[in-house]
Design a protein around this motif. Structure first.
Motif, PDB file in Angstrom:
ATOM      1  N   TYR A 117       0.879  -1.168   0.000  1.00 16.74           N
ATOM      2  CA  TYR A 117       0.000   0.000   0.000  1.00 16.74           C
ATOM      3  C   TYR A 117       0.916   1.217   0.000  1.00 16.74           C
TER       4      TYR A 117
ATOM      5  N   VAL B  65      -6.331   0.413   3.868  1.00 14.37           N
ATOM      6  CA  VAL B  65      -5.059   0.180   4.552  1.00 14.37           C
ATOM      7  C   VAL B  65      -5.259   0.151   6.066  1.00 14.37           C
ATOM      8  N   GLU B  66      -6.216   0.893   6.574  1.00 15.97           N
ATOM      9  CA  GLU B  66      -6.497   0.865   8.015  1.00 15.97           C
ATOM     10  C   GLU B  66      -7.043  -0.493   8.438  1.00 15.97           C
TER      11      GLU B  66
ATOM     12  N   VAL C 189      -6.283  -3.298   7.106  1.00 13.58           N
ATOM     13  CA  VAL C 189      -5.170  -4.251   7.029  1.00 13.58           C
ATOM     14  C   VAL C 189      -4.179  -4.053   8.170  1.00 13.58           C
ATOM     15  N   SER C 190      -3.864  -2.790   8.481  1.00 15.55           N
ATOM     16  CA  SER C 190      -2.753  -2.528   9.394  1.00 15.55           C
ATOM     17  C   SER C 190      -3.140  -1.884  10.723  1.00 15.55           C
TER      18      SER C 190
ATOM     19  N   GLN D   4      -3.782   1.236  11.054  1.00 16.28           N
ATOM     20  CA  GLN D   4      -3.383   2.646  10.999  1.00 16.28           C
ATOM     21  C   GLN D   4      -3.468   3.115   9.545  1.00 16.28           C
TER      22      GLN D   4
ATOM     23  N   VAL E 170       2.746   0.154   3.752  1.00 21.76           N
ATOM     24  CA  VAL E 170       2.307  -1.041   4.462  1.00 21.76           C
ATOM     25  C   VAL E 170       2.435  -2.186   3.482  1.00 21.76           C
TER      26      VAL E 170
ATOM     27  N   THR F  54       1.689  -6.545   2.938  1.00 22.05           N
ATOM     28  CA  THR F  54       1.211  -7.849   3.372  1.00 22.05           C
ATOM     29  C   THR F  54       2.001  -8.877   2.574  1.00 22.05           C
TER      30      THR F  54
ATOM     31  N   ASP G  73       0.554  -9.620   7.820  1.00 25.03           N
ATOM     32  CA  ASP G  73      -0.628  -8.806   7.549  1.00 25.03           C
ATOM     33  C   ASP G  73      -0.415  -7.419   8.103  1.00 25.03           C
ATOM     34  N   GLY G  74      -0.243  -6.453   7.239  1.00 22.73           N
ATOM     35  CA  GLY G  74      -0.205  -5.068   7.677  1.00 22.73           C
ATOM     36  C   GLY G  74       1.064  -4.612   8.354  1.00 22.73           C
ATOM     37  N   MET G  75       2.234  -5.024   7.858  1.00 22.08           N
ATOM     38  CA  MET G  75       3.490  -4.523   8.410  1.00 22.08           C
ATOM     39  C   MET G  75       3.710  -3.097   7.918  1.00 22.08           C
ATOM     40  N   HIS G  76       4.019  -2.191   8.852  1.00 22.32           N
ATOM     41  CA  HIS G  76       4.265  -0.805   8.483  1.00 22.32           C
ATOM     42  C   HIS G  76       5.632  -0.393   8.999  1.00 22.32           C
TER      43      HIS G  76
END
Length: 81
Positions: free
Chosen positions: A7, A44-45, A47-48, A50, A55, A57, A64-67
């Motif tokens: 994302y 994106v919110e 998924v993560s 925030q 972000v 995946t 899932d949703g690493m930022h």
């Protein structure tokens, strides 16, 4: 469809850093461009948890949703280098 999805927001230097690492490692990935307005970044919110980008995946590794760009780059290096 690639296992990795990123994302991102065009012009975001943190997104560019992650994209460069993905390209350097020659990984296939899909991109989803998020809206400029944080209030409209519902996907994106979800998924993560925030609204910031980048972000990623990674379905193959249960991510899932690493930022946070530094964390993503470190993960990519450790997992795929």
């Amino acid at each position: 469809m690639a296992a990795i999805t990123m994302y991102e927001l065009p012009g975001c230097p943190y997104c560019a850093k992650v994209r460069s690492k993905l390209d350097e490692l020659e990984l296939e990935y899909d991109t989803i461009e998020v809206p400029r307005s944080h209030g409209e970044r519902t996907e994106v919110e979800e998924v993560s948890g925030q609204t910031g980008v980048p972000v990623i995946t990674d379905e193959d590794n249960g991510i899932d949703g690493m930022h946070e760009s530094d964390d993503i780059v470190e993960y990519l290096e450790e997992t795929y280098a």
